[in-house]
Design a protein around this motif. Structure first.
Motif, PDB file in Angstrom:
ATOM      1  N   SER A   1       7.632  -9.193 -11.685  1.00 39.56           N
ATOM      2  CA  SER A   1       6.624  -8.536 -12.525  1.00 39.56           C
ATOM      3  C   SER A   1       5.582  -7.829 -11.668  1.00 39.56           C
ATOM      4  O   SER A   1       5.233  -8.303 -10.586  1.00 39.56           O
ATOM      5  CB  SER A   1       5.891  -9.570 -13.392  1.00 39.56           C
ATOM      6  N   VAL A   2       5.076  -6.704 -12.182  1.00 42.50           N
ATOM      7  CA  VAL A   2       3.987  -6.003 -11.503  1.00 42.50           C
ATOM      8  C   VAL A   2       2.685  -6.713 -11.870  1.00 42.50           C
ATOM      9  O   VAL A   2       2.321  -6.799 -13.043  1.00 42.50           O
ATOM     10  CB  VAL A   2       3.941  -4.512 -11.904  1.00 42.50           C
ATOM     11  N   LEU A   3       2.003  -7.243 -10.862  1.00 41.95           N
ATOM     12  CA  LEU A   3       0.775  -8.000 -11.077  1.00 41.95           C
ATOM     13  C   LEU A   3      -0.477  -7.182 -10.787  1.00 41.95           C
ATOM     14  O   LEU A   3      -1.552  -7.503 -11.278  1.00 41.95           O
ATOM     15  CB  LEU A   3       0.758  -9.244 -10.175  1.00 41.95           C
ATOM     16  N   GLU A   4      -0.323  -6.159  -9.966  1.00 40.28           N
ATOM     17  CA  GLU A   4      -1.458  -5.333  -9.564  1.00 40.28           C
ATOM     18  C   GLU A   4      -0.954  -3.910  -9.416  1.00 40.28           C
ATOM     19  O   GLU A   4       0.137  -3.674  -8.893  1.00 40.28           O
ATOM     20  CB  GLU A   4      -2.003  -5.846  -8.231  1.00 40.28           C
ATOM     21  N   ASN A   5      -1.760  -2.956  -9.888  1.00 40.47           N
ATOM     22  CA  ASN A   5      -1.361  -1.562  -9.808  1.00 40.47           C
ATOM     23  C   ASN A   5      -2.608  -0.712  -9.949  1.00 40.47           C
ATOM     24  O   ASN A   5      -3.070  -0.470 -11.047  1.00 40.47           O
ATOM     25  CB  ASN A   5      -0.353  -1.232 -10.912  1.00 40.47           C
ATOM     26  N   GLY A   6      -3.177  -0.304  -8.837  1.00 42.26           N
ATOM     27  CA  GLY A   6      -4.385   0.500  -8.918  1.00 42.26           C
ATOM     28  C   GLY A   6      -4.690   1.193  -7.619  1.00 42.26           C
ATOM     29  O   GLY A   6      -3.978   1.021  -6.617  1.00 42.26           O
ATOM     30  N   PRO A   7      -5.765   1.968  -7.616  1.00 43.26           N
ATOM     31  CA  PRO A   7      -6.156   2.690  -6.408  1.00 43.26           C
ATOM     32  C   PRO A   7      -6.446   1.714  -5.259  1.00 43.26           C
ATOM     33  O   PRO A   7      -6.985   0.626  -5.496  1.00 43.26           O
ATOM     34  CB  PRO A   7      -7.438   3.427  -6.813  1.00 43.26           C
ATOM     35  N   LEU A   8      -6.073   2.090  -4.084  1.00 46.28           N
ATOM     36  CA  LEU A   8      -6.333   1.278  -2.903  1.00 46.28           C
ATOM     37  C   LEU A   8      -7.800   1.436  -2.534  1.00 46.28           C
ATOM     38  O   LEU A   8      -8.302   2.548  -2.423  1.00 46.28           O
ATOM     39  CB  LEU A   8      -5.435   1.731  -1.748  1.00 46.28           C
ATOM     40  N   THR A   9      -8.480   0.322  -2.398  1.00 48.04           N
ATOM     41  CA  THR A   9      -9.896   0.371  -2.022  1.00 48.04           C
ATOM     42  C   THR A   9     -10.047  -0.125  -0.604  1.00 48.04           C
ATOM     43  O   THR A   9      -9.323  -1.011  -0.152  1.00 48.04           O
ATOM     44  CB  THR A   9     -10.750  -0.499  -2.966  1.00 48.04           C
ATOM     45  N   ASP A  10     -10.982   0.441   0.119  1.00 50.59           N
ATOM     46  CA  ASP A  10     -11.233   0.059   1.502  1.00 50.59           C
ATOM     47  C   ASP A  10     -12.140  -1.160   1.496  1.00 50.59           C
ATOM     48  O   ASP A  10     -13.315  -1.066   1.160  1.00 50.59           O
ATOM     49  CB  ASP A  10     -11.867   1.211   2.257  1.00 50.59           C
ATOM     50  N   THR A  11     -11.602  -2.308   1.870  1.00 44.57           N
ATOM     51  CA  THR A  11     -12.391  -3.540   1.883  1.00 44.57           C
ATOM     52  C   THR A  11     -12.983  -3.823   3.258  1.00 44.57           C
ATOM     53  O   THR A  11     -13.626  -4.844   3.451  1.00 44.57           O
ATOM     54  CB  THR A  11     -11.537  -4.751   1.447  1.00 44.57           C
ATOM     55  N   ALA A  12     -12.759  -2.926   4.208  1.00 49.41           N
ATOM     56  CA  ALA A  12     -13.276  -3.145   5.558  1.00 49.41           C
ATOM     57  C   ALA A  12     -14.756  -2.811   5.664  1.00 49.41           C
ATOM     58  O   ALA A  12     -15.395  -3.120   6.647  1.00 49.41           O
ATOM     59  CB  ALA A  12     -12.476  -2.299   6.555  1.00 49.41           C
ATOM     60  N   ALA A  13     -15.326  -2.179   4.659  1.00 49.16           N
ATOM     61  CA  ALA A  13     -16.729  -1.757   4.723  1.00 49.16           C
ATOM     62  C   ALA A  13     -17.680  -2.920   4.631  1.00 49.16           C
ATOM     63  O   ALA A  13     -17.433  -3.965   4.187  1.00 49.16           O
ATOM     64  CB  ALA A  13     -17.032  -0.774   3.608  1.00 49.16           C
TER      65      ALA A  13
ATOM     66  N   ASP B   1       0.884  -1.164   0.000  1.00 45.13           N
ATOM     67  CA  ASP B   1       0.000   0.000   0.000  1.00 45.13           C
ATOM     68  C   ASP B   1       0.918   1.209   0.000  1.00 45.13           C
ATOM     69  O   ASP B   1       1.815   1.310   0.851  1.00 45.13           O
ATOM     70  CB  ASP B   1      -0.890   0.035   1.240  1.00 45.13           C
ATOM     71  N   ILE B   2       0.695   2.111  -0.962  1.00 44.91           N
ATOM     72  CA  ILE B   2       1.567   3.275  -1.122  1.00 44.91           C
ATOM     73  C   ILE B   2       0.733   4.547  -1.055  1.00 44.91           C
ATOM     74  O   ILE B   2      -0.247   4.692  -1.794  1.00 44.91           O
ATOM     75  CB  ILE B   2       2.319   3.219  -2.467  1.00 44.91           C
ATOM     76  N   LEU B   3       1.107   5.440  -0.167  1.00 50.61           N
ATOM     77  CA  LEU B   3       0.444   6.735  -0.033  1.00 50.61           C
ATOM     78  C   LEU B   3       1.235   7.777  -0.815  1.00 50.61           C
ATOM     79  O   LEU B   3       2.440   7.928  -0.607  1.00 50.61           O
ATOM     80  CB  LEU B   3       0.358   7.137   1.441  1.00 50.61           C
ATOM     81  N   THR B   4       0.551   8.445  -1.754  1.00 50.15           N
ATOM     82  CA  THR B   4       1.173   9.504  -2.551  1.00 50.15           C
ATOM     83  C   THR B   4       0.373  10.785  -2.378  1.00 50.15           C
ATOM     84  O   THR B   4      -0.693  10.781  -1.761  1.00 50.15           O
ATOM     85  CB  THR B   4       1.204   9.145  -4.051  1.00 50.15           C
ATOM     86  N   ARG B   5       0.835  11.848  -2.968  1.00 49.77           N
ATOM     87  CA  ARG B   5       0.070  13.100  -2.903  1.00 49.77           C
ATOM     88  C   ARG B   5      -1.174  13.033  -3.777  1.00 49.77           C
ATOM     89  O   ARG B   5      -2.045  13.886  -3.683  1.00 49.77           O
ATOM     90  CB  ARG B   5       0.946  14.287  -3.272  1.00 49.77           C
ATOM     91  N   HIS B   6      -1.268  12.014  -4.615  1.00 54.17           N
ATOM     92  CA  HIS B   6      -2.423  11.840  -5.495  1.00 54.17           C
ATOM     93  C   HIS B   6      -3.415  10.809  -4.966  1.00 54.17           C
ATOM     94  O   HIS B   6      -4.402  10.514  -5.612  1.00 54.17           O
ATOM     95  CB  HIS B   6      -1.970  11.430  -6.897  1.00 54.17           C
ATOM     96  N   GLY B   7      -3.119  10.211  -3.829  1.00 57.02           N
ATOM     97  CA  GLY B   7      -4.003   9.210  -3.255  1.00 57.02           C
ATOM     98  C   GLY B   7      -3.242   7.980  -2.814  1.00 57.02           C
ATOM     99  O   GLY B   7      -2.011   7.963  -2.799  1.00 57.02           O
ATOM    100  N   ALA B   8      -3.994   6.944  -2.494  1.00 55.93           N
ATOM    101  CA  ALA B   8      -3.402   5.691  -2.026  1.00 55.93           C
ATOM    102  C   ALA B   8      -3.544   4.629  -3.114  1.00 55.93           C
ATOM    103  O   ALA B   8      -4.583   4.541  -3.773  1.00 55.93           O
ATOM    104  CB  ALA B   8      -4.084   5.243  -0.741  1.00 55.93           C
ATOM    105  N   PHE B   9      -2.501   3.815  -3.266  1.00 50.55           N
ATOM    106  CA  PHE B   9      -2.470   2.801  -4.318  1.00 50.55           C
ATOM    107  C   PHE B   9      -2.016   1.475  -3.746  1.00 50.55           C
ATOM    108  O   PHE B   9      -1.293   1.425  -2.744  1.00 50.55           O
ATOM    109  CB  PHE B   9      -1.514   3.229  -5.438  1.00 50.55           C
ATOM    110  N   GLU B  10      -2.435   0.397  -4.408  1.00 51.25           N
ATOM    111  CA  GLU B  10      -1.952  -0.933  -4.072  1.00 51.25           C
ATOM    112  C   GLU B  10      -1.178  -1.472  -5.262  1.00 51.25           C
ATOM    113  O   GLU B  10      -1.653  -1.439  -6.395  1.00 51.25           O
ATOM    114  CB  GLU B  10      -3.095  -1.879  -3.740  1.00 51.25           C
ATOM    115  N   VAL B  11       0.027  -1.944  -4.991  1.00 55.71           N
ATOM    116  CA  VAL B  11       0.872  -2.512  -6.036  1.00 55.71           C
ATOM    117  C   VAL B  11       1.274  -3.920  -5.602  1.00 55.71           C
ATOM    118  O   VAL B  11       1.771  -4.112  -4.493  1.00 55.71           O
ATOM    119  CB  VAL B  11       2.130  -1.643  -6.282  1.00 55.71           C
ATOM    120  N   GLY B  12       1.039  -4.883  -6.490  1.00 52.64           N
ATOM    121  CA  GLY B  12       1.442  -6.258  -6.238  1.00 52.64           C
ATOM    122  C   GLY B  12       2.628  -6.613  -7.121  1.00 52.64           C
ATOM    123  O   GLY B  12       2.611  -6.364  -8.327  1.00 52.64           O
TER     124      GLY B  12
END
Length: 104
Positions: free
Chosen positions: A92-104, A74-85
């Motif tokens: 290889s990069v397997l996942e690269n997108g906005p971090l979504t809150d799955t706790a809801a 999980d990476i926090l940037t000035r543009h938001g939070a992202f998840e990279v796998g």
């Protein structure tokens, strides 16, 4: 805006203060650590090339896709939070997108 810039600079200074982040200890205790061909530092570098920022969480996990073993960051940037796998065998990069809150 100025406060956000100061916060970002503070986070950068804290992350640079320690060459081996405290989060690394958690992965060394993973039951999968001995199976990884890509080390943690290389995987973190690959992830941060996707989104420059601060890694706030990381894990080494078995998950479908790629070799089946991946580092997840999980990476926090000035543009938001992202998840990279990152595949722990090939790098290889397997996942690269906005971090979504799955706790809801």
């Amino acid at each position: 805006m100025k406060a956000l810039a100061v916060l970002g600079l503070s986070l950068l200074c804290v992350s640079l203060a320690s060459p081996v982040p405290a989060l690394a200890v958690e992965l060394d205790q993973s039951p999968y650590a001995h199976d990884a061909k890509i080390d943690l530092l290389a995987a973190r570098t690959i992830a941060l090339r996707q989104h420059a920022g601060t890694i706030t969480a990381q894990e080494l996990e078995k998950e479908s896709g790629g070799s089946g073993l991946r580092y997840s960051f999980d990476i926090l940037t000035r543009h938001g939070a992202f998840e990279v796998g990152v595949d722990a065998i090939s790098g290889s990069v397997l996942e690269n997108g906005p971090l979504t809150d799955t706790a809801a």
